[in-house]
Scaffold this motif. Structure first.
Motif, PDB file in Angstrom:
ATOM      1  N   SER A  20       0.835  -1.210   0.000  1.00 40.09           N
ATOM      2  CA  SER A  20       0.000   0.000   0.000  1.00 40.09           C
ATOM      3  C   SER A  20       0.867   1.256   0.000  1.00 40.09           C
ATOM      4  N   TRP A  63       3.887   1.378  -1.447  1.00 40.52           N
ATOM      5  CA  TRP A  63       4.586   1.420  -2.732  1.00 40.52           C
ATOM      6  C   TRP A  63       3.684   1.871  -3.870  1.00 40.52           C
ATOM      7  N   LEU A  64       2.408   1.479  -3.806  1.00 41.08           N
ATOM      8  CA  LEU A  64       1.495   1.763  -4.906  1.00 41.08           C
ATOM      9  C   LEU A  64       0.955   3.185  -4.835  1.00 41.08           C
ATOM     10  N   ASN A  65       0.522   3.677  -5.969  1.00 41.20           N
ATOM     11  CA  ASN A  65      -0.193   4.938  -6.044  1.00 41.20           C
ATOM     12  C   ASN A  65      -1.438   4.832  -5.164  1.00 41.20           C
ATOM     13  N   ARG A  66      -1.713   5.837  -4.384  1.00 39.64           N
ATOM     14  CA  ARG A  66      -2.837   5.804  -3.438  1.00 39.64           C
ATOM     15  C   ARG A  66      -4.165   5.483  -4.140  1.00 39.64           C
ATOM     16  N   GLY A  67      -4.383   6.073  -5.313  1.00 43.79           N
ATOM     17  CA  GLY A  67      -5.622   5.821  -6.056  1.00 43.79           C
ATOM     18  C   GLY A  67      -5.750   4.367  -6.490  1.00 43.79           C
ATOM     19  N   VAL A  68      -4.644   3.782  -6.916  1.00 43.23           N
ATOM     20  CA  VAL A  68      -4.649   2.373  -7.325  1.00 43.23           C
ATOM     21  C   VAL A  68      -4.977   1.492  -6.129  1.00 43.23           C
ATOM     22  N   TRP A  69      -4.341   1.768  -4.993  1.00 43.81           N
ATOM     23  CA  TRP A  69      -4.575   0.961  -3.791  1.00 43.81           C
ATOM     24  C   TRP A  69      -6.033   1.053  -3.342  1.00 43.81           C
ATOM     25  N   PRO A  87       5.306  -0.864  -9.268  1.00 41.09           N
ATOM     26  CA  PRO A  87       6.095   0.120 -10.022  1.00 41.09           C
ATOM     27  C   PRO A  87       7.585   0.044  -9.687  1.00 41.09           C
TER      28      PRO A  87
END
Length: 113
Positions: A25, A27-33, A80
């Motif tokens: 969570s 590492w990922l873009n907040r929107g993607v998560w 990513p």
């Protein structure tokens, strides 16, 4: 259990998955998560894995990484900038074992439709 002399010690993968999901969570873009059902899916897969022999074949870390790998694949999420991201989480994990964990879980689902 009788064949194992009732001496079974299982390294619980739940603690590892919880930790790994927190790292992912971050590492990922907040929107993607937030848009992804990854955490719920992984937790469901891990709970279902308790009905298999995975805990006798793999370490808790390997199971957690295998479940996360499978969940990310199902949710079409790529890490990513990290080709072999599982090595960051678990140095002893190799891609073959991770994929076997996913395959064995899928076989469990096919047997129990």
């Amino acid at each position: 259990l009788r064949a194992l002399g009732f001496q079974v010690e299982v390294n619980n993968p739940h603690q590892y998955l919880l930790h790994y999901l927190k790292l992912v969570s971050d590492w990922l873009n907040r929107g993607v998560w937030e848009a992804s059902p990854l955490a719920t899916l992984c937790w469901t897969l891990l709970n279902d894995s308790c009905h298999t022999r995975l805990c006798l074949q793999y370490s808790g870390e390997e199971i957690a990484v295998g479940i996360l790998y499978m969940g990310m694949h199902c949710c079409h999420i790529e890490m990513p900038g990290h080709q072999a991201w599982w090595k960051i989480l678990c140095r002893s994990c190799d891609l073959d074992a991770i994929q076997r964990i996913g395959s064995e879980l899928m076989e469990f689902y096919h047997r129990n439709k």
